[in-house]
Write an enzyme that holds these catalytic residues in place. Structure first.
Site, mmCIF file in Angstrom:
data_model
loop_
_atom_site.group_PDB
_atom_site.id
_atom_site.type_symbol
_atom_site.label_atom_id
_atom_site.label_comp_id
_atom_site.label_asym_id
_atom_site.label_seq_id
_atom_site.Cartn_x
_atom_site.Cartn_y
_atom_site.Cartn_z
ATOM 1 N N CYS A 1 0.850 -1.189 0.000
ATOM 2 C CA CYS A 1 0.000 0.000 0.000
ATOM 3 C C CYS A 1 0.885 1.238 0.000
ATOM 4 O O CYS A 1 1.902 1.297 0.672
ATOM 5 C CB CYS A 1 -0.973 -0.003 1.177
ATOM 6 S SG CYS A 1 -0.398 0.797 2.671
ATOM 7 N N GLU A 2 0.468 2.198 -0.802
ATOM 8 C CA GLU A 2 1.303 3.385 -0.953
ATOM 9 C C GLU A 2 1.179 4.333 0.235
ATOM 10 O O GLU A 2 1.957 5.254 0.370
ATOM 11 C CB GLU A 2 0.965 4.118 -2.254
ATOM 12 C CG GLU A 2 -0.398 4.773 -2.293
ATOM 13 C CD GLU A 2 -0.665 5.429 -3.645
ATOM 14 O OE1 GLU A 2 -0.030 5.051 -4.636
ATOM 15 O OE2 GLU A 2 -1.539 6.320 -3.684
ATOM 16 N N HIS A 3 0.212 4.093 1.098
ATOM 17 C CA HIS A 3 0.058 4.992 2.251
ATOM 18 C C HIS A 3 0.964 4.614 3.407
ATOM 19 O O HIS A 3 1.382 5.471 4.177
ATOM 20 C CB HIS A 3 -1.397 4.979 2.727
ATOM 21 C CG HIS A 3 -2.354 5.438 1.676
ATOM 22 N ND1 HIS A 3 -3.552 4.821 1.429
ATOM 23 C CD2 HIS A 3 -2.252 6.448 0.786
ATOM 24 C CE1 HIS A 3 -4.167 5.441 0.419
ATOM 25 N NE2 HIS A 3 -3.392 6.420 0.015
ATOM 26 N N HIS A 4 1.223 3.327 3.554
ATOM 27 C CA HIS A 4 2.003 2.887 4.728
ATOM 28 C C HIS A 4 3.201 2.009 4.364
ATOM 29 O O HIS A 4 3.939 1.595 5.238
ATOM 30 C CB HIS A 4 1.096 2.086 5.671
ATOM 31 C CG HIS A 4 -0.138 2.819 6.094
ATOM 32 N ND1 HIS A 4 -1.353 2.671 5.454
ATOM 33 C CD2 HIS A 4 -0.335 3.722 7.073
ATOM 34 C CE1 HIS A 4 -2.257 3.463 6.025
ATOM 35 N NE2 HIS A 4 -1.658 4.112 7.017
ATOM 36 N N GLN B 1 -5.606 -0.305 -3.734
ATOM 37 C CA GLN B 1 -6.290 -1.463 -4.331
ATOM 38 C C GLN B 1 -7.197 -1.063 -5.499
ATOM 39 O O GLN B 1 -7.273 -1.770 -6.507
ATOM 40 C CB GLN B 1 -7.092 -2.177 -3.230
ATOM 41 C CG GLN B 1 -7.727 -3.468 -3.718
ATOM 42 C CD GLN B 1 -8.502 -4.173 -2.618
ATOM 43 O OE1 GLN B 1 -8.180 -4.025 -1.439
ATOM 44 N NE2 GLN B 1 -9.520 -4.918 -2.985
ATOM 45 N N HIS C 1 -5.401 -6.042 4.086
ATOM 46 C CA HIS C 1 -4.372 -5.002 4.180
ATOM 47 C C HIS C 1 -3.703 -5.055 5.552
ATOM 48 O O HIS C 1 -4.377 -4.882 6.571
ATOM 49 C CB HIS C 1 -5.013 -3.621 3.997
ATOM 50 C CG HIS C 1 -5.521 -3.386 2.605
ATOM 51 N ND1 HIS C 1 -4.952 -2.461 1.764
ATOM 52 C CD2 HIS C 1 -6.526 -3.970 1.905
ATOM 53 C CE1 HIS C 1 -5.597 -2.480 0.600
ATOM 54 N NE2 HIS C 1 -6.553 -3.381 0.663
ATOM 55 N N CYS D 1 -1.875 -2.912 6.829
ATOM 56 C CA CYS D 1 -1.954 -1.619 7.526
ATOM 57 C C CYS D 1 -3.242 -1.518 8.336
ATOM 58 O O CYS D 1 -3.292 -0.803 9.329
ATOM 59 C CB CYS D 1 -1.807 -0.441 6.551
ATOM 60 S SG CYS D 1 -3.038 -0.390 5.257
HETATM 61 ZN ZN ZN Z 1 -2.096 1.282 4.004
#
Ligand code: ZN
Length: 207
Positions: free
Chosen positions: A94-97, A135, A163, A165
């Protein structure tokens, strides 16, 4: 508190070094120190090297090209029933975490004169999964790549993922799955094609 601030002060910055000159492994070593570890202890000595290799692998999709992968695997056929490839495992980040999300993707299309060699579908998924992703975009990119490659009557992609995260931090919803879909062409315009695909996805391996 002041002492803590000194300890976590960026080494490179403290030395006035230019971060762009640091090697990836030096940057990982710096990160380990900032997380509170001793990067020089035995177990961690080669960790920056391993992290670099792992991340290179997990992001190698940036250097991959869907068109190239499908080249030589597109065949002309007079078949216009639904082609469905179910339960393709994928792993992405995931690009956020920068934490993994993973699960299964189901791909279907109705040809319009051309089909894709079945073994290429998992490779196509990897082209986009081995990048930093969300996703929803990953799902859509797989559908778009199939549309670009063979201009089918329609293409549908359904992705079920977990996920880390979400599972490891915060809400800790350990059993929740996120489902996304992308429907193009007749899968978007015709309820019947979409329903047929979705019911095939729901059937757990009957063979
Ligand atoms: Zn994430």
């Amino acid at each position: 508190m002041a002492q803590h601030a000194v300890i976590t002060k960026p080494r490179a910055a403290a030395e006035g070094a230019d971060l762009s000159q640091a090697t990836t492994q030096e940057l990982y070593k710096e990160l380990l120190a900032r997380y509170g570890e001793d990067p020089d202890r035995d177990g961690l000595l080669r960790t920056p090297e391993r992290m670099e290799k792992a991340m290179q692998f997990l992001t190698k999709g940036y250097a991959m090209n869907a068109t190239q992968i499908l080249r030589g695997a597109l065949f002309d056929v007079a078949y216009d029933e639904m082609v469905i490839v179910k339960d393709v495992e994928f792993f992405s980040m995931c690009e956020h975490h920068l934490l993994p999300f993973f699960g299964k993707v189901h791909v279907a299309y109705i040809p319009n004169g051309k089909v894709i060699g079945l073994s290429k579908i998992p490779r196509l998924v990897d082209v986009f999964a081995r990048r930093l992703q969300v996703q929803e975009r990953l799902t859509r990119q797989i559908a778009d790549a199939i549309e670009d490659a063979i201009q089918p009557q329609g293409v549908g992609v359904v992705m079920e993922a977990q996920h880390l995260c979400m599972m490891m931090r915060g809400v800790e919803k350990q059993h929740s799955a996120t489902v996304t879909s992308a429907m193009l062409g007749v899968f978007r315009s015709e309820q019947q094609s979409r329903s047929e695909f979705l019911s095939l996805v729901r059937q757990r391996s009957s063979i």
